[in-house]
Write a protein that holds these residues in place. Structure first.
Motif, PDB file in Angstrom:
ATOM      1  N   TYR A   1       0.840  -1.200   0.000  1.00  0.00           N
ATOM      2  CA  TYR A   1       0.000   0.000   0.000  1.00  0.00           C
ATOM      3  C   TYR A   1       0.873   1.247   0.000  1.00  0.00           C
TER       4      TYR A   1
ATOM      5  N   ARG B   1     -18.994   6.511   6.935  1.00  0.00           N
ATOM      6  CA  ARG B   1     -18.063   5.390   6.818  1.00  0.00           C
ATOM      7  C   ARG B   1     -16.668   5.879   6.403  1.00  0.00           C
TER       8      ARG B   1
ATOM      9  N   GLU C   1     -15.106   7.356   9.397  1.00  0.00           N
ATOM     10  CA  GLU C   1     -14.764   6.248  10.286  1.00  0.00           C
ATOM     11  C   GLU C   1     -13.448   5.580   9.820  1.00  0.00           C
ATOM     12  N   ILE C   2     -13.308   5.402   8.511  1.00  0.00           N
ATOM     13  CA  ILE C   2     -12.060   4.816   7.979  1.00  0.00           C
ATOM     14  C   ILE C   2     -10.876   5.738   8.278  1.00  0.00           C
TER      15      ILE C   2
ATOM     16  N   GLY D   1      -9.930   5.326  11.749  1.00  0.00           N
ATOM     17  CA  GLY D   1      -9.269   4.033  11.905  1.00  0.00           C
ATOM     18  C   GLY D   1      -7.817   4.098  11.464  1.00  0.00           C
ATOM     19  N   ILE D   2      -7.578   4.790  10.352  1.00  0.00           N
ATOM     20  CA  ILE D   2      -6.201   4.915   9.847  1.00  0.00           C
ATOM     21  C   ILE D   2      -5.339   5.666  10.874  1.00  0.00           C
TER      22      ILE D   2
ATOM     23  N   ILE E   1      -4.406   3.356  13.634  1.00  0.00           N
ATOM     24  CA  ILE E   1      -3.405   2.363  13.221  1.00  0.00           C
ATOM     25  C   ILE E   1      -1.996   2.958  13.267  1.00  0.00           C
TER      26      ILE E   1
ATOM     27  N   LEU F   1     -16.970  -0.164  -1.013  1.00  0.00           N
ATOM     28  CA  LEU F   1     -16.045  -0.514   0.059  1.00  0.00           C
ATOM     29  C   LEU F   1     -16.217  -1.989   0.420  1.00  0.00           C
TER      30      LEU F   1
ATOM     31  N   THR G   1     -17.038  -3.284   2.992  1.00  0.00           N
ATOM     32  CA  THR G   1     -18.218  -3.479   3.833  1.00  0.00           C
ATOM     33  C   THR G   1     -19.517  -3.215   3.054  1.00  0.00           C
TER      34      THR G   1
ATOM     35  N   LEU H   1      -8.992  -3.130  -1.008  1.00  0.00           N
ATOM     36  CA  LEU H   1      -9.568  -2.093  -0.135  1.00  0.00           C
ATOM     37  C   LEU H   1     -10.893  -1.554  -0.667  1.00  0.00           C
TER      38      LEU H   1
ATOM     39  N   GLY I   1      -2.961  -3.189   9.195  1.00  0.00           N
ATOM     40  CA  GLY I   1      -3.958  -2.447   9.968  1.00  0.00           C
ATOM     41  C   GLY I   1      -4.928  -1.698   9.064  1.00  0.00           C
ATOM     42  N   ILE I   2      -4.374  -1.095   8.011  1.00  0.00           N
ATOM     43  CA  ILE I   2      -5.226  -0.358   7.062  1.00  0.00           C
ATOM     44  C   ILE I   2      -6.209  -1.314   6.398  1.00  0.00           C
ATOM     45  N   LYS I   3      -5.717  -2.477   5.988  1.00  0.00           N
ATOM     46  CA  LYS I   3      -6.603  -3.480   5.377  1.00  0.00           C
ATOM     47  C   LYS I   3      -7.762  -3.810   6.322  1.00  0.00           C
TER      48      LYS I   3
ATOM     49  N   ILE J   1      -8.999  -2.052   8.742  1.00  0.00           N
ATOM     50  CA  ILE J   1      -9.914  -0.917   8.919  1.00  0.00           C
ATOM     51  C   ILE J   1     -10.916  -0.857   7.764  1.00  0.00           C
ATOM     52  N   PHE J   2     -10.421  -1.010   6.543  1.00  0.00           N
ATOM     53  CA  PHE J   2     -11.313  -0.990   5.379  1.00  0.00           C
ATOM     54  C   PHE J   2     -12.207  -2.220   5.355  1.00  0.00           C
ATOM     55  N   ASP J   3     -11.655  -3.354   5.770  1.00  0.00           N
ATOM     56  CA  ASP J   3     -12.297  -4.637   5.493  1.00  0.00           C
ATOM     57  C   ASP J   3     -12.291  -5.517   6.745  1.00  0.00           C
ATOM     58  N   PRO J   4     -13.097  -5.138   7.750  1.00  0.00           N
ATOM     59  CA  PRO J   4     -13.030  -5.850   9.034  1.00  0.00           C
ATOM     60  C   PRO J   4     -13.290  -7.351   8.911  1.00  0.00           C
TER      61      PRO J   4
END
Lengths: 460, 460
Positions: free
Chosen positions: A193, A435, A438-439, A442-443, A446, B174, B176, B206, B442-444, B446-449
């Motif tokens: 990434y 959302r 929220e992401i 989250g970033i 992290i 996304l 989700t 993502l 961690g980023i993954k 967050i995007f994709d729990p």
């Protein structure tokens, strides 16, 4: 601030580079955000001036241990309060990281420490026969680290885009204290990434930039500045659109309402050269050959005339060009005393005239004016909300909200180049879904599990 | 695949657009990754072809409910196994999202659905008098969504950079299931964190790109292709560096070893026009005027001669130009039958000759050869590791590891433009620290729990 913290910081950077006396700290607590708009700085802070990336790393590791916020700070030229501390914090100034590390002619790149100012970078490159760096956000006191953190824009974006496009590598101290190198002298990298682009524009919340490698370009040395006057902004805007469609890409295309130009000229004791019309376009050209310069100037004037331009003049001497550009760059300072807020909206370029119509209607509705200048070819308008008798207007928040909503109508952004910081974060939800925010949160978490770095800025 | 899942997918997209029969599914299970290198696809899959972004969103929401992976899929032209399913998965093909939504001449942008192929985009733009899109990764069967997901590069990067530079907005589902719009027709946007750039190059892990807005540029129509021959790659590389320093930016600068050119020409029944020397540079020019084309060609030859070029020829007819470019673009196919792996290393451009020296030494050590072609001005070399009697060489992993380590010596990357996917992820630690990889993971998350999207690719 606890004596123990001060003393531990002195152990890291040496006692000469820690300021704990409030009177000496003042200039580190604020940036250039409008006085009535900026949050009040927490004064229970300590300023620390590391002399190396390793010291920055040690400070951040220490801050994670004692859980005290760190606010990284460049030249203090920001306009969104990103570096104003809201809690007791370590104010980490990068000013001593001021070395130009390497000018790499073969790869057309320069590596500088974060505290090198734009002026310092330009001075070094001016000595070079061939190479230049295109991004110029206006204030040459800006430091490169800050320009990375804020993803600086500026007038030359028409031809050269923004800071992001020219950053090849960063040395960064992560919020957890690790010193990492992101990117390299690479023109392409698709591994994993893209953390490099995540740091750019993150306003000191995801990492502290300590070093940057920037792409350089070859100079072109045939400069000219063209002022073309119109009676209406619609015509001016359509002319810009047409010029770009014809494949002409000036270095910069600035839009200025005439009354703004006159006020600005008066403010600095100069004379605005155009007399007819009500709005001006300023085209800054810089071409490979003199012939190209003339050909492009002629073509621009010809296309502007198709859109009812009523006058044009070209400045070729350095003095005349500087006169025009100084008047343009003082548009904000000329009004500053009376400005409550200088907005930083961008919309799709073709929507600029409609946006400005809307902004004027909103100002009318609230019985005020909203002088506008802007990087019109980028769709980026800086319009001012004026003070009322030296105070924020009663309906300040309403005016601003309506203006932002006007921008949203065209799919615009609240901030094109100045950043989110602390003053614009509350309008994030105009632009992003729940959302998405929220992401973003989250970033942040992290990168910065202890929420150490620059709290209160962007999403945290 | 469970009947219930198939039936629920049919309810979303209609029964004609779900394939559950393995024999019809084969072409959806692999991409263009080298046969002996690619992982074996899990065959317990179902192919679904949504007809709208909303259907994509519904599928992903459903997948989150029943916790089954979704693998988004474009033209299948990828070279790193990013879309090969490792677990029972919903293979989501974007092929029906094939509409050109809008060509916006005023803002110089085009909006297309993700399943539009590069060929489709070019066909539409060929009809336009003035506008073009510069990125061309080679295979015109590539879909725009895939080009975004892989951050495609290609030959024109010298002048125009990579896909990332030209993407202004994306519509994305996304992981989700929410359908969001990132970016807009904006040239500058500094609000919040840059999720748009995080999606670009994330290889379908993502988010699923359903629509993209791309920047367009004005055509220049004076094209010429120059072949300059050298006796040594060092000279060729220094000449390229010098040309860029002089401010000449060709559309493309390709490097090809002569024996590769001859083999490729033979493969397609053509004749390579250069006869002297051992390596060639191919300069693709496309300039505003015929005069510019000649002036630049002359200057390039003059500079090459300073670095001991021994011959040069210019192709001006469409036929002659096509001949050269076809031979160049068949360099890989000519060898493909015997190629174990086509690497995608990039290093700082000035380090290319040293890198190629190293690569040849490594090949020598293992008693093999490593034919090289490359986007030399970008520092991007594609060298081949050859098969031994139709099989992976015994020391294949060692050869590759040594070659990657050679790239690391110059601060290079394992993959410049082809992507990480499944075949290159194990080498991430050569390039990134533990903490960086931890942040990517961690980023993954967050995007994709629920870790639904394209598992096994990049970091998950």
């Amino acid at each position: 601030m606890k004596e123990e913290i001060i003393s531990n910081l002195k152990n890291i950077v040496g006692k000469d580079f820690v300021i704990s006396d409030l009177s000496q700290m003042q200039s580190y607590l604020y940036d250039e955000t409008e006085t009535l708009l900026r949050p009040k700085a927490c004064e229970d802070c300590v300023v620390v001036k590391p002399g190396s990336s390793e010291e920055v790393s040690k400070i951040v590791k220490y801050a994670n241990k004692v859980l005290i916020p760190v606010v990284p700070r460049g030249g203090g030229t920001g306009l969104c309060g990103a570096t104003i501390p809201l809690k007791p914090s370590i104010m980490l100034s990068l000013e001593r990281l001021d070395k130009i590390v390497e000018l790499d002619e073969e790869n057309l790149m320069i590596t500088v420490e974060a505290g090198v100012t734009l002026a310092g970078l330009l001075e070094r490159l001016n000595k070079h026969e061939k190479l230049f760096f295109p991004i110029h956000p206006g204030d040459e006191g800006a430091q490169i680290g800050g320009m990375v953190a804020e993803n600086a824009g500026g007038v030359n974006a028409v031809r050269h885009g923004i800071m992001r496009n020219h950053i090849k590598a960063l040395e960064v101290v992560l919020p957890t204290g690790e010193l990492v190198s992101l990117g390299n002298k690479l023109l392409k990298n698709n591994m994993g990434y893209d953390l490099l682009n995540m740091i750019i524009g993150s306003e000191g919340t995801l990492g502290i930039v300590t070093k940057a490698t920037l792409r350089l370009y070859t100079k072109t040395s045939n400069a000219g500045t063209l002022v073309v006057s119109f009676d209406g902004r619609k015509d001016a805007s359509l002319a810009v659109s047409k010029i770009l469609q014809e494949g002409i890409t000036p270095l910069a295309v600035e839009y200025m309402e005439r009354f703004v130009a006159l006020e600005s000229a008066k403010h600095i004791g100069k004379v605005w050269p155009a007399t007819k019309g009500s709005v001006d376009l300023i085209f800054i050209l810089n071409e490979a050959t003199e012939d190209d310069l003339y050909a492009r100037s002629e073509k621009i004037v010809e296309l502007c005339e198709q859109y009812n331009a009523i006058d044009s003049l070209i400045a070729e001497t350095t003095k005349d060009q500087r006169n025009i550009l100084e008047i343009r760059s003082n548009a904000y300072t000329a009004f500053k005393e009376n400005v409550a807020d200088a907005l930083d909206i961008a919309v799709p370029p073709a929507s600029v005239p409609s946006l400005i119509d809307d902004l004027i209607k909103i100002a009318d509705k609230y019985h005020t004016v909203t002088p506008s200048v802007g990087h019109i070819a980028d769709g980026n308008v800086h319009n001012f909300i004026m003070l009322e008798n030296g105070k924020l207007p009663v309906c300040f928040e309403d005016i601003k909200e309506e203006m932002y909503k006007a921008a949203m109508k065209y799919g615009g952004t609240v901030t094109a180049e100045h950043g989110t910081g602390k003053t614009r974060k509350k309008h994030m939800s105009l632009q992003y879904s729940e959302r998405e925010i929220e992401i973003m949160k989250g970033i942040k978490k992290i990168f910065d599990p202890n929420m150490i770095l620059n709290p209160g800025t962007i999403v945290n």
